[in-house]
Design a protein around this motif. Sequence first.
Motif, PDB file in Angstrom:
ATOM      1  N   ALA A 155       0.909  -1.173  -0.017  1.00 41.43           N
ATOM      2  CA  ALA A 155       0.052   0.065   0.009  1.00 41.43           C
ATOM      3  C   ALA A 155       0.813   1.173  -0.149  1.00 41.43           C
ATOM      4  N   LEU A 156       0.632   2.065  -1.015  1.00 39.69           N
ATOM      5  CA  LEU A 156       1.497   3.280  -1.158  1.00 39.69           C
ATOM      6  C   LEU A 156       1.327   4.336   0.227  1.00 39.69           C
ATOM      7  N   ALA A 157       0.092   3.942   0.633  1.00 41.97           N
ATOM      8  CA  ALA A 157      -0.203   4.800   1.880  1.00 41.97           C
ATOM      9  C   ALA A 157      -0.830   3.770   2.971  1.00 41.97           C
ATOM     10  N   GLU A 158      -0.700   4.366   4.154  1.00 42.13           N
ATOM     11  CA  GLU A 158      -1.090   3.207   5.254  1.00 42.13           C
ATOM     12  C   GLU A 158      -2.573   2.837   5.190  1.00 42.13           C
ATOM     13  N   CYS A 159      -3.219   4.220   4.775  1.00 41.30           N
ATOM     14  CA  CYS A 159      -4.760   3.967   4.781  1.00 41.30           C
ATOM     15  C   CYS A 159      -5.153   2.949   3.791  1.00 41.30           C
ATOM     16  N   PHE A 160      -4.621   2.753   2.734  1.00 37.39           N
ATOM     17  CA  PHE A 160      -4.938   1.857   1.571  1.00 37.39           C
ATOM     18  C   PHE A 160      -5.038   0.347   2.050  1.00 37.39           C
ATOM     19  N   LYS A 161      -4.570   0.106   3.288  1.00 40.78           N
ATOM     20  CA  LYS A 161      -4.565  -1.207   3.646  1.00 40.78           C
ATOM     21  C   LYS A 161      -5.333  -1.453   5.026  1.00 40.78           C
ATOM     22  N   GLU A 162      -5.959  -0.351   5.346  1.00 34.88           N
ATOM     23  CA  GLU A 162      -6.980  -0.847   6.659  1.00 34.88           C
ATOM     24  C   GLU A 162      -8.282  -0.915   6.431  1.00 34.88           C
ATOM     25  N   GLU A 163      -8.658  -2.139   7.137  1.00 37.02           N
ATOM     26  CA  GLU A 163      -9.969  -2.402   7.100  1.00 37.02           C
ATOM     27  C   GLU A 163     -10.815  -1.076   7.513  1.00 37.02           C
ATOM     28  N   LYS A 164     -10.584  -0.966   8.828  1.00 36.80           N
ATOM     29  CA  LYS A 164     -11.233   0.312   9.391  1.00 36.80           C
ATOM     30  C   LYS A 164     -10.428   1.611   9.113  1.00 36.80           C
ATOM     31  N   ILE A 165     -10.922   2.593   8.651  1.00 32.48           N
ATOM     32  CA  ILE A 165     -10.037   3.801   8.586  1.00 32.48           C
ATOM     33  C   ILE A 165      -9.657   4.482   9.730  1.00 32.48           C
ATOM     34  N   THR A 166      -8.456   4.333  10.273  1.00 27.92           N
ATOM     35  CA  THR A 166      -7.892   4.938  11.465  1.00 27.92           C
ATOM     36  C   THR A 166      -7.366   6.231  11.171  1.00 27.92           C
ATOM     37  N   CYS A 167      -6.969   6.681  10.038  1.00 31.08           N
ATOM     38  CA  CYS A 167      -6.233   7.672   9.787  1.00 31.08           C
ATOM     39  C   CYS A 167      -7.185   8.935   9.953  1.00 31.08           C
ATOM     40  N   PRO A 168      -6.608   9.768  10.719  1.00 29.58           N
ATOM     41  CA  PRO A 168      -7.343  11.289  11.299  1.00 29.58           C
ATOM     42  C   PRO A 168      -7.413  11.994  10.041  1.00 29.58           C
ATOM     43  N   GLN A 169      -6.939  11.798   8.954  1.00 24.88           N
ATOM     44  CA  GLN A 169      -6.888  12.827   7.853  1.00 24.88           C
ATOM     45  C   GLN A 169      -7.664  12.328   6.915  1.00 24.88           C
ATOM     46  N   TRP A 170      -8.548  11.089   7.089  1.00 22.68           N
ATOM     47  CA  TRP A 170      -9.221  10.662   5.812  1.00 22.68           C
ATOM     48  C   TRP A 170     -10.242  11.419   5.342  1.00 22.68           C
ATOM     49  N   ASP A 171     -11.156  11.977   6.197  1.00 25.43           N
ATOM     50  CA  ASP A 171     -12.263  12.756   5.751  1.00 25.43           C
ATOM     51  C   ASP A 171     -11.631  13.963   4.797  1.00 25.43           C
ATOM     52  N   GLY A 172     -10.809  14.727   5.441  1.00 28.58           N
ATOM     53  CA  GLY A 172     -10.418  15.980   4.968  1.00 28.58           C
ATOM     54  C   GLY A 172      -9.292  15.468   3.695  1.00 28.58           C
ATOM     55  N   CYS A 173      -8.809  14.190   3.463  1.00 27.35           N
ATOM     56  CA  CYS A 173      -7.985  14.152   2.663  1.00 27.35           C
ATOM     57  C   CYS A 173      -8.209  13.978   1.354  1.00 27.35           C
ATOM     58  N   ARG A 174      -7.480  15.109   0.475  1.00 28.39           N
ATOM     59  CA  ARG A 174      -7.778  15.280  -0.928  1.00 28.39           C
ATOM     60  C   ARG A 174      -7.018  14.538  -1.976  1.00 28.39           C
ATOM     61  N   ILE A 175      -6.040  13.789  -1.405  1.00 30.85           N
ATOM     62  CA  ILE A 175      -5.331  13.171  -2.382  1.00 30.85           C
ATOM     63  C   ILE A 175      -5.390  11.616  -2.387  1.00 30.85           C
ATOM     64  N   LYS A 176      -6.156  10.934  -1.368  1.00 33.48           N
ATOM     65  CA  LYS A 176      -6.297   9.722  -1.344  1.00 33.48           C
ATOM     66  C   LYS A 176      -6.816   8.878  -2.549  1.00 33.48           C
ATOM     67  N   HIS A 177      -7.885   9.675  -3.473  1.00 35.11           N
ATOM     68  CA  HIS A 177      -8.343   9.052  -4.572  1.00 35.11           C
ATOM     69  C   HIS A 177      -7.029   8.966  -5.769  1.00 35.11           C
ATOM     70  N   PRO A 178      -6.617   9.981  -6.023  1.00 34.17           N
ATOM     71  CA  PRO A 178      -5.738   9.958  -7.059  1.00 34.17           C
ATOM     72  C   PRO A 178      -4.351   8.761  -6.644  1.00 34.17           C
ATOM     73  N   LEU A 179      -4.033   9.024  -5.561  1.00 27.25           N
ATOM     74  CA  LEU A 179      -2.834   8.064  -4.884  1.00 27.25           C
ATOM     75  C   LEU A 179      -3.286   6.729  -5.124  1.00 27.25           C
ATOM     76  N   SER A 180      -4.579   6.302  -4.563  1.00 23.84           N
ATOM     77  CA  SER A 180      -5.056   4.917  -4.579  1.00 23.84           C
ATOM     78  C   SER A 180      -5.180   4.599  -6.174  1.00 23.84           C
ATOM     79  N   GLN A 181      -5.168   5.235  -7.235  1.00 22.53           N
ATOM     80  CA  GLN A 181      -5.262   4.943  -8.615  1.00 22.53           C
ATOM     81  C   GLN A 181      -3.914   4.462  -8.795  1.00 22.53           C
TER      82      GLN A 181
END
Lengths: 142, 142
Positions: free
Chosen positions: A95-121
């Motif tokens: 996983a390029l970023a930690e959040c991409f391998k979590e079952e439950k989202i623990t990343c405090p930035q998740w909601d406000g994060c604007r780069i998760k979608h392009p990075l997940s691509q």
Amino acid sequence: MIHFNRKTEYALIAMEHMIRKEDSHDIGASQLTSAREVAEAYQVPYSLLAKVLQQLAGRGLIKSVHGTKGGYILAKDPEEISVIHIMEIFEGPMALAECFKEEKITCPQWDGCRIKHPLSQLNHKIYHLLADTSVAHLVAGH
Amino acid sequence: MIHFNRKTEYALIAMEHMIRKEDSHDIGASQLTSAREVAEAYQVPYSLLAKVLQQLAGRGLIKSVHGTKGGYILAKDPEEISVIHIMEIFEGPMALAECFKEEKITCPQWDGCRIKHPLSQLNHKIYHLLADTSVAHLVAGH
DNA sequence: TAATATAGGACTAGCATGGTCTTATATGCT
DNA sequence: AGCATATAAGACCATGCTAGTCCTATATTA
């Protein structure tokens, strides 16, 4: 960082070795490959390599034979084993970023994060690059 | 492992933030972005983020303005800045295996290594994936 | 029974990561 | 002038992972 760890490297080296051994239709030569044989052939620490092969055997990628003249042999068609498969055994889920391998989202930035979608691509593209490369492809001529 | 470290993540988040700010043609709103602003917006540790922005400024990717009301602003066209560029600032040269980034080969396995060529191809493909993704691409709508 | 293979657990030195703290310096505002 | 707030940059540190060793147990062959 984008980097294989040593165990992954040693596993790929060992797999390539075993595939090549199977390819060479040396009648009489044992198809079994021992940890010591690989360690010596590639100047790799024996104890560590032994562990690596044990893990590959545990995952059913290679089959082990105990005792003198024992060793390992491929248990599957190498075309069916991808590089990402080996990697994830020794390094956990990719996983390029930690959040991409979590079952439950623990990343405090998740909601406000604007780069998760392009990075997940990007994550997916890299994943498929590694998933589309089989260990058989590591062998010259394949 | 295939993984961004925190500094890289924070840098990408900050870059995306600054690009978006520049895009929104708010007349009157300062174009400058402070470390504190980003830290608070994305719940990221301030001191660490400050260092990250300093490094980006040191590399000429953003321009810094001292003093009250100071901050940072993009110094280059974000289309020209690739994700790999950011990564290599914070994580050093990208290389799937150690030997791919050495000037002088120190790997004792090098000569006998039979997987370096196929792996270096993989290395190149991943590199170009990251090189072809600009930070501008991280912004929704780009 | 000795030699040699896998199986697997315990342990450790070294290093990278992620983070804090402190001090110095530049600038705007009152 | 003086204070608040910004960047700049260095030292420092806890934690965790990596890569490796070592030791013991078990299986197999000669």
